[in-house]
Design a protein around this motif. Structure first.
Motif, PDB file in Angstrom:
ATOM      1  N   ALA A 133     -11.339  49.299 -52.428  1.00  0.00           N
ATOM      2  CA  ALA A 133     -11.769  49.926 -51.188  1.00  0.00           C
ATOM      3  C   ALA A 133     -11.273  49.121 -49.997  1.00  0.00           C
ATOM      4  CB  ALA A 133     -13.289  50.031 -51.157  1.00  0.00           C
ATOM      5  N   SER A 134     -10.832  49.822 -48.955  1.00  0.00           N
ATOM      6  CA  SER A 134     -10.327  49.167 -47.755  1.00  0.00           C
ATOM      7  C   SER A 134     -11.468  48.756 -46.832  1.00  0.00           C
ATOM      8  CB  SER A 134      -9.382  50.118 -47.010  1.00  0.00           C
ATOM      9  OG  SER A 134      -8.253  50.425 -47.783  1.00  0.00           O
ATOM     10  N   ILE A 135     -11.142  47.892 -45.896  1.00  0.00           N
ATOM     11  CA  ILE A 135     -12.086  47.488 -44.866  1.00  0.00           C
ATOM     12  C   ILE A 135     -12.110  48.563 -43.792  1.00  0.00           C
ATOM     13  CG2 ILE A 135     -12.626  45.737 -43.139  1.00  0.00           C
ATOM     14  CD1 ILE A 135     -12.893  44.791 -46.046  1.00  0.00           C
ATOM     15  N   THR A 136     -13.300  49.038 -43.456  1.00  0.00           N
ATOM     16  CA  THR A 136     -13.412  50.095 -42.442  1.00  0.00           C
ATOM     17  C   THR A 136     -13.760  49.540 -41.070  1.00  0.00           C
ATOM     18  OG1 THR A 136     -15.696  50.437 -43.173  1.00  0.00           O
ATOM     19  CG2 THR A 136     -14.008  51.904 -44.078  1.00  0.00           C
ATOM     20  N   LEU A 137     -14.489  48.419 -41.027  1.00  0.00           N
ATOM     21  CA  LEU A 137     -14.863  47.786 -39.768  1.00  0.00           C
ATOM     22  C   LEU A 137     -14.723  46.283 -39.903  1.00  0.00           C
ATOM     23  CD1 LEU A 137     -18.229  49.692 -39.085  1.00  0.00           C
ATOM     24  CD2 LEU A 137     -16.077  50.072 -37.872  1.00  0.00           C
ATOM     25  N   VAL A 138     -14.310  45.621 -38.836  1.00  0.00           N
ATOM     26  CA  VAL A 138     -14.272  44.163 -38.807  1.00  0.00           C
ATOM     27  C   VAL A 138     -14.904  43.699 -37.509  1.00  0.00           C
ATOM     28  CG1 VAL A 138     -11.912  44.158 -37.882  1.00  0.00           C
ATOM     29  CG2 VAL A 138     -12.819  42.107 -38.968  1.00  0.00           C
ATOM     30  N   GLU A 139     -15.775  42.696 -37.605  1.00  0.00           N
ATOM     31  CA  GLU A 139     -16.469  42.158 -36.440  1.00  0.00           C
ATOM     32  C   GLU A 139     -16.519  40.640 -36.585  1.00  0.00           C
ATOM     33  OE1 GLU A 139     -18.283  43.036 -32.746  1.00  0.00           O
ATOM     34  OE2 GLU A 139     -17.546  44.475 -34.235  1.00  0.00           O
ATOM     35  N   THR A 140     -16.432  39.921 -35.478  1.00  0.00           N
ATOM     36  CA  THR A 140     -16.460  38.466 -35.509  1.00  0.00           C
ATOM     37  C   THR A 140     -17.554  37.952 -34.584  1.00  0.00           C
ATOM     38  OG1 THR A 140     -14.767  38.396 -33.775  1.00  0.00           O
ATOM     39  CG2 THR A 140     -14.015  38.230 -36.062  1.00  0.00           C
ATOM     40  N   SER A 141     -17.987  36.709 -34.843  1.00  0.00           N
ATOM     41  CA  SER A 141     -19.066  36.141 -34.036  1.00  0.00           C
ATOM     42  C   SER A 141     -18.603  34.879 -33.333  1.00  0.00           C
ATOM     43  CB  SER A 141     -20.279  35.820 -34.915  1.00  0.00           C
ATOM     44  OG  SER A 141     -20.138  34.557 -35.538  1.00  0.00           O
ATOM     45  N   SER A 142     -19.387  34.453 -32.351  1.00  0.00           N
ATOM     46  CA  SER A 142     -19.092  33.224 -31.615  1.00  0.00           C
ATOM     47  C   SER A 142     -19.286  31.991 -32.483  1.00  0.00           C
ATOM     48  CB  SER A 142     -19.987  33.134 -30.373  1.00  0.00           C
ATOM     49  OG  SER A 142     -21.362  33.201 -30.735  1.00  0.00           O
ATOM     50  N   GLN A 143     -19.935  32.149 -33.643  1.00  0.00           N
ATOM     51  CA  GLN A 143     -20.126  31.038 -34.576  1.00  0.00           C
ATOM     52  C   GLN A 143     -19.026  30.971 -35.634  1.00  0.00           C
ATOM     53  OE1 GLN A 143     -24.074  30.964 -36.241  1.00  0.00           O
ATOM     54  NE2 GLN A 143     -25.086  31.103 -34.260  1.00  0.00           N
ATOM     55  N   GLY A 144     -18.034  31.859 -35.531  1.00  0.00           N
ATOM     56  CA  GLY A 144     -16.917  31.814 -36.460  1.00  0.00           C
ATOM     57  C   GLY A 144     -17.074  32.670 -37.695  1.00  0.00           C
ATOM     58  N   HIS A 145     -18.090  33.517 -37.735  1.00  0.00           N
ATOM     59  CA  HIS A 145     -18.252  34.425 -38.870  1.00  0.00           C
ATOM     60  C   HIS A 145     -17.348  35.649 -38.724  1.00  0.00           C
ATOM     61  CE1 HIS A 145     -22.430  32.555 -39.437  1.00  0.00           C
ATOM     62  NE2 HIS A 145     -21.745  32.278 -40.536  1.00  0.00           N
ATOM     63  N   LYS A 148     -28.910  56.726 -40.789  1.00  0.00           N
ATOM     64  CA  LYS A 148     -29.615  56.409 -39.541  1.00  0.00           C
ATOM     65  C   LYS A 148     -30.555  55.218 -39.691  1.00  0.00           C
ATOM     66  CE  LYS A 148     -30.446  60.992 -39.286  1.00  0.00           C
ATOM     67  NZ  LYS A 148     -31.012  62.253 -38.807  1.00  0.00           N
ATOM     68  N   THR A 149     -30.250  54.332 -40.629  1.00  0.00           N
ATOM     69  CA  THR A 149     -31.036  53.114 -40.816  1.00  0.00           C
ATOM     70  C   THR A 149     -30.367  51.950 -40.104  1.00  0.00           C
ATOM     71  OG1 THR A 149     -31.845  53.862 -42.965  1.00  0.00           O
ATOM     72  CG2 THR A 149     -32.005  51.507 -42.487  1.00  0.00           C
ATOM     73  N   VAL A 150     -31.096  51.314 -39.207  1.00  0.00           N
ATOM     74  CA  VAL A 150     -30.624  50.127 -38.484  1.00  0.00           C
ATOM     75  C   VAL A 150     -31.269  48.902 -39.125  1.00  0.00           C
ATOM     76  CG1 VAL A 150     -30.627  48.904 -36.278  1.00  0.00           C
ATOM     77  CG2 VAL A 150     -30.323  51.388 -36.325  1.00  0.00           C
ATOM     78  N   THR A 151     -30.452  47.900 -39.440  1.00  0.00           N
ATOM     79  CA  THR A 151     -30.962  46.656 -40.007  1.00  0.00           C
ATOM     80  C   THR A 151     -30.433  45.495 -39.184  1.00  0.00           C
ATOM     81  OG1 THR A 151     -30.893  47.673 -42.207  1.00  0.00           O
ATOM     82  CG2 THR A 151     -31.233  45.295 -42.103  1.00  0.00           C
ATOM     83  N   ILE A 152     -31.321  44.579 -38.826  1.00  0.00           N
ATOM     84  CA  ILE A 152     -30.959  43.403 -38.029  1.00  0.00           C
ATOM     85  C   ILE A 152     -31.204  42.168 -38.887  1.00  0.00           C
ATOM     86  CG2 ILE A 152     -31.371  42.111 -35.904  1.00  0.00           C
ATOM     87  CD1 ILE A 152     -32.513  44.714 -34.709  1.00  0.00           C
ATOM     88  N   TYR A 153     -30.174  41.310 -38.979  1.00  0.00           N
ATOM     89  CA  TYR A 153     -30.228  40.114 -39.818  1.00  0.00           C
ATOM     90  C   TYR A 153     -30.189  38.858 -38.955  1.00  0.00           C
ATOM     91  CZ  TYR A 153     -28.698  43.458 -43.415  1.00  0.00           C
ATOM     92  OH  TYR A 153     -28.585  44.539 -44.256  1.00  0.00           O
ATOM     93  N   SER A 182     -24.812  39.443 -32.071  1.00  0.00           N
ATOM     94  CA  SER A 182     -25.318  39.064 -30.761  1.00  0.00           C
ATOM     95  C   SER A 182     -24.347  38.064 -30.131  1.00  0.00           C
ATOM     96  CB  SER A 182     -26.715  38.454 -30.871  1.00  0.00           C
ATOM     97  OG  SER A 182     -26.697  37.288 -31.691  1.00  0.00           O
ATOM     98  N   GLN A 183     -24.452  37.871 -28.814  1.00  0.00           N
ATOM     99  CA  GLN A 183     -23.505  37.003 -28.122  1.00  0.00           C
ATOM    100  C   GLN A 183     -23.558  35.567 -28.620  1.00  0.00           C
ATOM    101  OE1 GLN A 183     -23.464  37.326 -23.837  1.00  0.00           O
ATOM    102  NE2 GLN A 183     -23.367  39.561 -23.859  1.00  0.00           N
ATOM    103  N   ASP A 184     -24.749  35.081 -29.010  1.00  0.00           N
ATOM    104  CA  ASP A 184     -24.855  33.714 -29.519  1.00  0.00           C
ATOM    105  C   ASP A 184     -24.561  33.614 -31.011  1.00  0.00           C
ATOM    106  OD1 ASP A 184     -27.135  34.810 -30.658  1.00  0.00           O
ATOM    107  OD2 ASP A 184     -28.542  33.656 -29.439  1.00  0.00           O
ATOM    108  N   GLY A 185     -24.338  34.763 -31.660  1.00  0.00           N
ATOM    109  CA  GLY A 185     -24.012  34.774 -33.077  1.00  0.00           C
ATOM    110  C   GLY A 185     -25.200  34.594 -34.001  1.00  0.00           C
ATOM    111  N   ASN A 186     -26.407  34.553 -33.460  1.00  0.00           N
ATOM    112  CA  ASN A 186     -27.592  34.321 -34.284  1.00  0.00           C
ATOM    113  C   ASN A 186     -28.097  35.582 -34.988  1.00  0.00           C
ATOM    114  OD1 ASN A 186     -27.709  31.585 -33.662  1.00  0.00           O
ATOM    115  ND2 ASN A 186     -29.010  31.917 -31.870  1.00  0.00           N
ATOM    116  N   LEU A 187     -27.659  36.747 -34.518  1.00  0.00           N
ATOM    117  CA  LEU A 187     -28.113  38.004 -35.098  1.00  0.00           C
ATOM    118  C   LEU A 187     -26.917  38.890 -35.433  1.00  0.00           C
ATOM    119  CD1 LEU A 187     -31.045  38.848 -32.633  1.00  0.00           C
ATOM    120  CD2 LEU A 187     -31.284  37.962 -34.965  1.00  0.00           C
ATOM    121  N   PHE A 188     -27.087  39.714 -36.448  1.00  0.00           N
ATOM    122  CA  PHE A 188     -26.065  40.679 -36.864  1.00  0.00           C
ATOM    123  C   PHE A 188     -26.785  41.976 -37.190  1.00  0.00           C
ATOM    124  CE2 PHE A 188     -23.534  42.576 -40.423  1.00  0.00           C
ATOM    125  CZ  PHE A 188     -22.392  42.877 -39.699  1.00  0.00           C
ATOM    126  N   ALA A 189     -26.266  43.095 -36.699  1.00  0.00           N
ATOM    127  CA  ALA A 189     -26.918  44.389 -36.922  1.00  0.00           C
ATOM    128  C   ALA A 189     -25.943  45.376 -37.531  1.00  0.00           C
ATOM    129  CB  ALA A 189     -27.468  44.937 -35.602  1.00  0.00           C
TER     130      ALA A 189
END
Length: 384
Positions: free
Chosen positions: A4-16, A76-81, A63-70
Motif C-alpha cells: 500500500a502506498s502512502i496517502t498522507l505525510v506530515e512532519t513535526s517540529s520535533q522531527g517526527h 468521522k472519528t477524531v483521535t488526538i495523541y 501541533s506547532q510544538d509537536g506535542n500532539l498529533f491528530a
C-alpha cells in the motif's frame, strides 16, 4: 499483492514523520526509524498505538510544538495523541465528514473543517471533571471547506479556503469577524500555506493551475504563478498522467494542473508544492516586495501524492505505482551546494518500511471529483 502506498505525510517540529496508509500510520524519527505505529506488522520494540482507526484516515496534523498529533478518518472519528508516549488523550465522533484539521497556536484546540462548509473547534484535552460537549462552531462557508490553517504572529487569524474559489481570513477565536476575502482563483482552492518568515502573507494552490500570494490583512492578491508553462512539457513527453473521461474523474483527456499541497520551508524562506499526477515538486522562494521568485521544477521518479517539510528537507510521498513503476513509497530531497539532491539514506529508510499488502494499487481519486460543482448531485448513468 502489492505494498500500500502512502496517502498522507506530515512532519513535526520535533522531527517526527507521520506516514499514513489507508487506516493505519507509522511514526518515524528523523532517520526513518519507526518509533510508533498503529500497524500490527512492526517490530515488538516499536510503541503500539492504541485506538487505531477502522476506516481510511483522510486528514492528520501535528501541533506547532509537536506535542500532539491528530487524525480524522472516514467514519468521522477524531483521535488526538500525546506524542510523548503515543497514547490517545481524546477521541470524539464529529457530525460531518472532515476535510482538514489544524491545531491553534496554543495547542489547546483542534480546528476541524468539513464538507458542509463549516469549521468547528474542540479542546484537545478535558479535565477529569469536565464533560465533553459538541465542538464549537467557528465559521461557515457556503461550499466545501478544502483547507484550514492558522496565521503566525499577532493578531491571530484562521484561514480557510473553499470549493467556490475563495480564501477567507477570519479573526481568531472570534471568527465571525471576517478580516478579508482573497478573490481571484477560478477553480476550487485546495491548499493554504502560512509561514513564520512571512506572518502577513499566505500562499494558496488551486485546481486552476495557479499558486497565489496574498496579503492576509487586506485580502489583496499580490502575485500569481501559473504552472501551465512550467508543467505542460510533462504532458507532451507522457510523464504526467491523464485521467479517464467520466464523471468519476473529470480530468478527462484534458490537461489539468491541480495543486495538491503547498508547504513552507521555514529555514530557507521558501515554499514547495505538489501537483496532482506530476512527477515533480515545485519550489519557489519569497523575495522582497514580497514576491514569489526563483520558481523551479524538480523531477522525481513518480507522481507525488503529498509533500511535507522536515527541517530543510522535503519528504514527497509517491502516488500508487502504475504499470512498470517501482514501488518506492517516498523520496527525500535535501539542499546541497545550492542544488536539490536526494537524501539517499533517509529515502532508503522510508522505502524499506512495510505498510500493508493489498491486491491492487488503486489510483487515488482526482481532486477534480470533489472539486466539481456537481459533486453533491452526481449525474445519472453517463449524463453530465
Amino acid at each position: 499483492m502489492v505494498r500500500a502506498s502512502i496517502t498522507l505525510v506530515e512532519t513535526s517540529s520535533q522531527g517526527h514523520i507521520a506516514l499514513v496508509f489507508d487506516a493505519n500510520f507509522h511514526i518515524t524519527d528523523s532517520t526513518g526509524k519507526i518509533v510508533a505505529s498503529t500497524s500490527d506488522g512492526v517490530d515488538a520494540s516499536v510503541a503500539k498505538i492504541g485506538g487505531a482507526s477502522k476506516d481510511r484516515i483522510i486528514t492528520v496534523a501535528f501541533s506547532q510544538d509537536g506535542n500532539l498529533f491528530a487524525t480524522c478518518n472516514n467514519e468521522k472519528t477524531v483521535t488526538i495523541y500525546n506524542t510523548a508516549g503515543w497514547t490517545a488523550v481524546r477521541s470524539l465522533v464529529i457530525a460531518k465528514r472532515a476535510t482538514a484539521i489544524t491545531f491553534d497556536p496554543s495547542g489547546a484546540y483542534l480546528l476541524i473543517a468539513d464538507k458542509f462548509g463549516e469549521v468547528h473547534r474542540t479542546p484537545t484535552a478535558l479535565s477529569a471533571d469536565e464533560i465533553a460537549s459538541k465542538p464549537e462552531l467557528l465559521l461557515g462557508h457556503v461550499s466545501i471547506v478544502c483547507d484550514v490553517k492558522m496565521s503566525h504572529g499577532s493578531p491571530s487569524f484562521v484561514l480557510t479556503c473553499d470549493r467556490d474559489e475563495k480564501l477567507r481570513v477570519s479573526k481568531y477565536p472570534n471568527a465571525y469577524n471576517i478580516q478579508s476575502f482573497g478573490l481571484g482563483h477560478t477553480e476550487f482552492v485546495t491548499t493554504i500555506a502560512t509561514a513564520q518568515f512571512a506572518p502577513n502573507n499566505a500562499v494558496t494552490g488551486s485546481g486552476d493551475g495557479t499558486i497565489r500570494l496574498w496579503d492576509i490583512s487586506s485580502g489583496q492578491l499580490v502575485q500569481t504563478v501559473d504552472l501551465r508553462d512550467l508543467l505542460e512539457p510533462y504532458y507532451a513527453n507522457g510523464r504526467a498522467r491523464v485521467g479517464v473521461s467520466s464523471f468519476e474523474d473529470r480530468n478527462a483527456a484534458t490537461q489539468r494542473y491541480g495543486v495538491l499541497r503547498v508547504r513552507s520551508i521555514e529555514g530557507r524562506r521558501m515554499f514547495v508544492a505538489a501537483v496532482e499526477r506530476f512527477p515533480v515538486v515545485v519550489m519557489f522562494s519569497l523575495g522582497e516586495g514580497p514576491a514569489l521568485a526563483n520558481v523551479r521544477v524538480v523531477d522525481v521518479a513518480r507522481p507525488v501524492a503529498d509533500v511535507a517539510v522536515l527541517g530543510d528537507r522535503i519528504v514527497a510521498a509517491y502516488a500508487p505505482p502504475s504499470g512498470e513503476d517501482n514501488d518506492d513509497l517516498a523520496v527525500v530531497l535535501e539542499p546541497t551546494n545550492g542544488d536539490l539532491t536526494t537524501d539517499v539514506t533517509l529515502s532508503a529508510a522510508l522505502n524499506a518500511l512495510s505498510t500493508q499488502q493489498i491486491e491492487t494499487a488503486a489510483p487515488a481519486p482526482s481532486i477534480y471529483v470533489w472539486g466539481n460543482k456537481m459533486y453533491m448531485d452526481p449525474p445519472k448513468d453517463d449524463e453530465e
